[in-house]
Design a protein around this motif. Structure first.
Motif, PDB file in Angstrom:
ATOM      1  N   LYS A  63     -10.142   6.881  -8.718  1.00  0.00           N
ATOM      2  CA  LYS A  63      -9.195   7.859  -9.040  1.00  0.00           C
ATOM      3  C   LYS A  63      -9.134   8.881  -7.875  1.00  0.00           C
ATOM      4  O   LYS A  63      -7.959   9.360  -7.357  1.00  0.00           O
ATOM      5  N   VAL A 117       0.257   4.610 -12.614  1.00  0.00           N
ATOM      6  CA  VAL A 117       0.748   4.353 -11.223  1.00  0.00           C
ATOM      7  C   VAL A 117       0.899   2.875 -10.947  1.00  0.00           C
ATOM      8  O   VAL A 117       1.812   2.314 -10.247  1.00  0.00           O
ATOM      9  N   ALA A 118       0.017   2.081 -11.550  1.00  0.00           N
ATOM     10  CA  ALA A 118       0.363   0.377 -11.434  1.00  0.00           C
ATOM     11  C   ALA A 118       1.564  -0.024 -11.866  1.00  0.00           C
ATOM     12  O   ALA A 118       2.174  -0.761 -11.483  1.00  0.00           O
ATOM     13  N   ALA A 174       1.728   6.835  -6.725  1.00  0.00           N
ATOM     14  CA  ALA A 174       0.486   7.674  -7.103  1.00  0.00           C
ATOM     15  C   ALA A 174       0.836   9.212  -6.723  1.00  0.00           C
ATOM     16  O   ALA A 174       0.786  10.121  -7.491  1.00  0.00           O
ATOM     17  N   LEU A 234      -4.101   6.213 -13.724  1.00  0.00           N
ATOM     18  CA  LEU A 234      -3.650   5.058 -12.798  1.00  0.00           C
ATOM     19  C   LEU A 234      -3.004   3.815 -13.384  1.00  0.00           C
ATOM     20  O   LEU A 234      -2.179   3.140 -12.801  1.00  0.00           O
ATOM     21  N   TYR A 256      -7.615  -1.608  -3.802  1.00  0.00           N
ATOM     22  CA  TYR A 256      -6.805  -1.015  -2.628  1.00  0.00           C
ATOM     23  C   TYR A 256      -7.506   0.409  -2.227  1.00  0.00           C
ATOM     24  O   TYR A 256      -7.756   0.802  -1.063  1.00  0.00           O
ATOM     25  N   LEU A 289      -4.992  -2.042  -7.800  1.00  0.00           N
ATOM     26  CA  LEU A 289      -4.972  -0.716  -7.440  1.00  0.00           C
ATOM     27  C   LEU A 289      -6.395  -0.166  -7.053  1.00  0.00           C
ATOM     28  O   LEU A 289      -6.400   0.452  -5.874  1.00  0.00           O
ATOM     29  N   HIS A 290      -7.383  -0.670  -7.806  1.00  0.00           N
ATOM     30  CA  HIS A 290      -8.569  -0.321  -7.525  1.00  0.00           C
ATOM     31  C   HIS A 290      -9.067  -1.051  -6.137  1.00  0.00           C
ATOM     32  O   HIS A 290      -9.914  -0.415  -5.343  1.00  0.00           O
ATOM     33  N   ARG A 334       0.958  -0.951  -0.239  1.00  0.00           N
ATOM     34  CA  ARG A 334       0.042  -0.121   0.039  1.00  0.00           C
ATOM     35  C   ARG A 334       0.918   1.116  -0.012  1.00  0.00           C
ATOM     36  O   ARG A 334       0.503   2.257  -0.624  1.00  0.00           O
ATOM     37  N   MET A 348       2.163   1.938  -3.291  1.00  0.00           N
ATOM     38  CA  MET A 348       1.188   2.497  -4.354  1.00  0.00           C
ATOM     39  C   MET A 348       1.250   3.966  -4.023  1.00  0.00           C
ATOM     40  O   MET A 348       0.965   4.639  -4.997  1.00  0.00           O
ATOM     41  N   LYS A 398      -3.693  -2.786 -12.656  1.00  0.00           N
ATOM     42  CA  LYS A 398      -4.768  -1.528 -12.205  1.00  0.00           C
ATOM     43  C   LYS A 398      -5.988  -1.873 -11.349  1.00  0.00           C
ATOM     44  O   LYS A 398      -6.196  -1.359 -10.656  1.00  0.00           O
ATOM     45  N   LEU A 425      -8.036   7.857  -4.477  1.00  0.00           N
ATOM     46  CA  LEU A 425      -6.455   7.497  -4.596  1.00  0.00           C
ATOM     47  C   LEU A 425      -5.782   8.702  -4.181  1.00  0.00           C
ATOM     48  O   LEU A 425      -4.685   8.876  -3.619  1.00  0.00           O
TER      49      LEU A 425
END
Length: 214
Positions: free
Chosen positions: A61, A43-44, A26, A40, A57, A54-55, A19, A22, A51, A64
């Motif tokens: 957008k 970022v991933a 980000a 995103l 977690y 990432l969503h 986390r 990430m 991706k 995040l």
């Protein structure tokens, strides 16, 4: 001060560490490209995850972004409050505040641009939270600049307002310059600012003296 891209992914990495990776990626993405330009998928890719993960977690957008904003805002606001101290503003306070800002941003310099992002969508949680932090920092700056002017004999409220705006622009400009010079440490930047302040103080006042209102 960029977050290195990972090609190995985060398999086997503890959840909290993943986390944090990430969030670091980000913050770099939002700080570099702004909310509107941030991706995103990028970022991933920086972290080496999907991706979709990432969503899972962080959600959307905007969610995040807020997750990046809160620690950055807390860190900066806390640093400014501590630097101003409980005993009022003195001529040394501005330099102390700048030093605290540089120290708070070290290792994550682009987080400044997360807090002061001009591309946030109107009416959402992201811009609301960002405005809260900005307003709190502005309130501290307004109080400090007004105190400095009163100590110098100025009672014109427009002087205080103009100085607060000038201070806000000065801090933002110095941070932008610092981001372009990653070799400069917070301590070096603070000493540089001290030299600049000394040079500015040596500029003679214009003829006619100071104007103030009763």
């Amino acid at each position: 001060m960029t977050t290195p891209r990972s090609k190995a992914g985060t398999k086997g990495v503890p959840r909290q560490q993943r986390r944090e990776q990430m969030l670091a990626a980000a913050t770099e993405e939002f700080g570099t490209h702004g909310y509107a330009g941030a991706s995103l998928a990028a970022v991933a890719a920086r972290v080496g995850v999907t991706k979709t993960l990432l969503h899972q977690y962080f959600g959307t957008k905007e969610d995040l972004y807020v997750a990046c904003l809160v620690p950055a805002g807390d860190r900066l606001l806390g640093a400014v409050r501590e630097a101003m101290g409980p005993d009022g503003t003195t001529p040394e306070t501005p330099l102390r505040v700048l030093g605290a800002v540089f120290a708070a941003l070290e290792g994550r310099r682009t987080s400044w641009f997360v807090l002061y992002d001009t591309t946030l969508p109107p009416g959402g949680e992201a811009v609301r939270r960002a405005c809260e932090y900005r307003s709190a920092i502005d309130a501290l700056a307004a109080g400090g600049t007004a105190e400095l002017l009163r100590a110098s004999g100025s009672t014109d409220p427009l002087d205080a307002d103009a100085l607060m705006y000038a201070w806000r622009g000065l801090v933002a400009t110095l941070v932008r310059w610092w981001v372009k010079h990653p070799e400069q440490s917070p301590e070096e930047m603070t000493r540089r600012c001290a030299r600049l302040f000394a040079a500015a103080a040596a500029i003679p006042a214009p003829p006619g003296g100071r104007s103030s209102r009763p």
